[in-house]
Motif scaffolding. Structure first.
Motif, PDB file in Angstrom:
ATOM      1  N   UNK A   1       5.560  -6.358 -11.682  1.00 47.00           N
ATOM      2  CA  UNK A   1       4.585  -5.673 -10.847  1.00 47.00           C
ATOM      3  C   UNK A   1       5.202  -5.452  -9.473  1.00 47.00           C
ATOM      4  N   UNK A   2       4.768  -4.408  -8.760  1.00 46.88           N
ATOM      5  CA  UNK A   2       5.329  -4.168  -7.430  1.00 46.88           C
ATOM      6  C   UNK A   2       4.976  -5.308  -6.475  1.00 46.88           C
ATOM      7  N   UNK A   3       5.859  -5.527  -5.525  1.00 43.85           N
ATOM      8  CA  UNK A   3       5.617  -6.524  -4.487  1.00 43.85           C
ATOM      9  C   UNK A   3       4.972  -5.808  -3.307  1.00 43.85           C
ATOM     10  N   UNK A   4       3.886  -6.345  -2.819  1.00 47.64           N
ATOM     11  CA  UNK A   4       3.188  -5.755  -1.677  1.00 47.64           C
ATOM     12  C   UNK A   4       3.485  -6.580  -0.432  1.00 47.64           C
ATOM     13  N   UNK A   5       3.526  -5.891   0.696  1.00 48.80           N
ATOM     14  CA  UNK A   5       3.730  -6.596   1.956  1.00 48.80           C
ATOM     15  C   UNK A   5       2.536  -7.493   2.246  1.00 48.80           C
ATOM     16  N   UNK A   6       2.811  -8.650   2.813  1.00 40.57           N
ATOM     17  CA  UNK A   6       1.764  -9.560   3.247  1.00 40.57           C
ATOM     18  C   UNK A   6       1.197  -9.058   4.578  1.00 40.57           C
ATOM     19  N   UNK A   7       0.016  -9.491   4.917  1.00 33.17           N
ATOM     20  CA  UNK A   7      -0.596  -9.104   6.180  1.00 33.17           C
ATOM     21  C   UNK A   7       0.338  -9.488   7.323  1.00 33.17           C
ATOM     22  N   UNK A   8       0.622  -8.528   8.175  1.00 30.04           N
ATOM     23  CA  UNK A   8       1.502  -8.761   9.315  1.00 30.04           C
ATOM     24  C   UNK A   8       2.978  -8.605   9.011  1.00 30.04           C
TER      25      UNK A   8
END
Length: 76
Positions: free
Chosen positions: A42-49
Motif C-alpha cells: 500500500x502507498x505510504x502517506x506522510x504523517x501530520x507535519x
C-alpha cells in the motif's frame, strides 16, 4: 466495504503480492506475510507535519501507484 470483502478472501490467498490503497492495510500484515506468504503493498502517506517522504517510502508509493493506476482507469 472493500476491507470487509478482502477479509473474506484473504485466508484463501497464498504466495501472492497485492497492491492496494490504504483501505487494505491490516494490523496483522506481518503475521499474514509469515503464515501465508502474502504481501499487501500500500502507498505510504506522510504523517501530520511531515514535509516529505523518505526515499524508500516514496519509491514504494510510486511503484504501487504505477500498478494500480491502469486498473483503476479500466474500471472508471
Amino acid at each position: 466495504m472493500r476491507t470487509h470483502r478482502f477479509d473474506h478472501i484473504r485466508p484463501q490467498l497464498h504466495s501472492n503480492g497485492l497492491c492496494g490503497d490504504k483501505a487494505y492495510q491490516q494490523p496483522d500484515a506481518a503475521k499474514v506475510r509469515q503464515a501465508q506468504n502474502l504481501t499487501v503493498l500500500t502507498p505510504v502517506k506522510k504523517q501530520t507535519g511531515q514535509h516529505h517522504l523518505e526515499s524508500q517510502d516514496q519509491w514504494l508509493s510510486t511503484a504501487v501507484a504505477r500498478v494500480r493506476q491502469p486498473i483503476e482507469a479500466l474500471f472508471a
